[in-house]
Design a protein around this motif. Structure first.
Motif, short mmCIF file in Angstrom:
data_model
loop_
_atom_site.label_atom_id
_atom_site.label_comp_id
_atom_site.label_asym_id
_atom_site.label_seq_id
_atom_site.Cartn_x
_atom_site.Cartn_y
_atom_site.Cartn_z
N GLU A 128 -3.12 -2.68 -13.74
CA GLU A 128 -2.33 -2.00 -14.77
C GLU A 128 -1.95 -3.05 -15.80
OE1 GLU A 128 1.34 1.14 -14.46
OE2 GLU A 128 1.64 -0.81 -13.54
N LEU B 113 2.23 5.99 -9.49
CA LEU B 113 0.88 5.87 -10.02
C LEU B 113 0.81 4.90 -11.19
CD1 LEU B 113 -0.23 9.63 -9.97
CD2 LEU B 113 -0.76 7.85 -8.30
N LYS C 264 -3.80 -3.67 -7.66
CA LYS C 264 -4.14 -3.15 -6.33
C LYS C 264 -5.53 -3.66 -5.98
CE LYS C 264 -5.03 1.09 -3.66
NZ LYS C 264 -4.12 0.79 -2.54
N ASP D 96 3.24 1.95 -2.05
CA ASP D 96 3.76 2.22 -3.39
C ASP D 96 3.16 3.53 -3.90
OD1 ASP D 96 4.72 2.23 -5.92
OD2 ASP D 96 3.95 0.27 -6.50
N THR D 97 4.01 4.52 -4.12
CA THR D 97 3.52 5.85 -4.53
C THR D 97 3.58 6.07 -6.04
OG1 THR D 97 5.74 6.78 -4.14
CG2 THR D 97 4.16 6.90 -2.33
N GLN E 268 -8.52 -3.54 -2.82
CA GLN E 268 -8.92 -2.80 -1.62
C GLN E 268 -10.31 -3.22 -1.19
OE1 GLN E 268 -7.04 -0.26 0.11
NE2 GLN E 268 -8.64 -0.77 1.59
N GLY F 235 0.79 -1.22 0.00
CA GLY F 235 0.00 0.00 0.00
C GLY F 235 0.82 1.27 0.00
N GLN G 9 -6.21 8.11 -6.17
CA GLN G 9 -4.96 8.00 -5.40
C GLN G 9 -3.99 7.00 -6.03
OE1 GLN G 9 -6.26 6.96 -1.46
NE2 GLN G 9 -7.45 8.84 -1.22
N THR G 10 -4.50 6.15 -6.92
CA THR G 10 -3.70 5.05 -7.46
C THR G 10 -3.31 5.24 -8.91
OG1 THR G 10 -4.91 3.56 -5.97
CG2 THR G 10 -3.63 2.53 -7.74
N ILE H 73 -10.10 6.01 -4.24
CA ILE H 73 -9.07 4.97 -4.38
C ILE H 73 -8.47 5.02 -5.77
CG2 ILE H 73 -8.69 2.47 -4.44
CD1 ILE H 73 -10.92 2.22 -2.32
#
Length: 302
Positions: free
Chosen positions: A179, A131, A185, A128-129, A187, A126, A203-204, A200
């Motif tokens: 991706e 995008l 990801k 991982d920044t 959630q 979580g 932010q991703t 969500i």
């Protein structure tokens, strides 16, 4: 460096770390590059305590080992069993029950479950920044599932999301962002609607990405924030539009549910995200030759 369990026999993993000494040596290399650093004052001045894995800091006078501040700290289980458990979990495409893990490494079921939960904690990606970019497949599913037709059941699940239904297992909505040829990801959602889903996604996913979803109302309005939003009308059996489809994420849902229902049988809402973290980590590192090293690094670095 240890070969990935997906590329070598599990027995090879076990034989590479037959005892505590080899495991400690490996962890010291991962954490310190074999140059011990005091976790309390960060001094490199130390003296090795004879006959132990601990060091005496010559600056703050405290003793420490490579396990201080890590998931392994204060464990009573030998590290080679920890390592073997990690290899088994990484190699289990559909997951591994705590009972089976316990039998495989020679511990009781409670210890097996404890190991799994600690390992899943390290599998959380979580933070991982970076995008997501490119083509992003987005879909939601419901853990607990509906019987019968998938599309009809999914619509019913959306209406029933977040409630207990007499005679049926409680369903928990989960959002998946995939991706294309990249990362995943997952959630857990309190409820499946735009107010919980859109933050969500934003932010991703990069604004330059192309989104692909079905016509669920929770995705409405995403075209205002993204380069492209392709909406497939699956009620009219539109499952693809050229390169735009959600087949990859839907295929993953099949794998996830086979794992949860086939291996774990039942997962509580409280721990569901931890199980999702496990499946996410395996997916994101499925092509990596160093997935064992990556996971150990996440476990050993404070």
């Amino acid at each position: 460096m240890l070969p990935s369990p997906s590329e070598s026999n599990i027995i090879e993993v076990f034989t590479k770390f037959p005892d505590q000494e080899t495991c400690i040596s490996y962890l010291e290399h991962i954490r310190w590059q074999n140059e011990p650093i005091c976790p309390y004052c960060e001094s490199k001045k130390n003296t090795k305590r004879k006959g132990t894995i601990r060091y005496q800091c010559n600056s703050c006078n405290r003793s420490y080992s490579v396990l201080v501040g890590t998931i392994f700290e204060d464990t009573k289980l030998s590290l080679n069993k920890w390592f073997f458990a990690i290899a088994l979990i990484l190699n289990a495409k559909k997951g591994l029950s705590s009972l089976q893990l316990a039998r495989d490494i020679g511990v009781n079921r409670k210890t097996g479950w404890y190991l799994q939960m600690r390992i899943r904690k390290a599998m959380d990606e979580g933070n991982d920044t970076d995008l997501f970019n490119g083509i992003i497949e987005i879909d939601e599913t419901y853990i607990g599932g509906a019987k019968g037709n998938h599309s009809k059941g999914k619509r019913q699940d959306r209406r029933d999301s977040g409630r207990n239904i007499t005679g049926m297992q409680h369903k928990q909505p989960v959002i998946g962002l995939l991706e294309r040829d990249g990362r995943l990801k997952l959630q857990v959602l309190e409820k499946a609607h735009g107010k919980t889903i859109k933050p969500i996604i934003q932010q991703t996913v990069s604004p330059d990405a192309s989104l692909v979803t079905d016509g669920f109302g929770g995705y409405a309005g995403l075209d205002k924030h993204y380069k492209e939003h392709q909406v497939l009308n699956k009620n009219k059996e539109e499952y693809a539009r050229g390169q735009y489809h959600t087949n990859t994420i839907e295929g993953f849902w099949t794998l996830l549910k086979r794992g949860i229902y086939g291996q774990y049988h039942k997962v509580s809402i409280k721990h569901l995200q931890a199980y999702l973290n496990e499946f996410t980590f395996r997916y994101n590192h499925k092509d990596s030759k160093t997935n064992f090293d990556i996971l150990i690094t996440k476990m050993i670095l404070p």
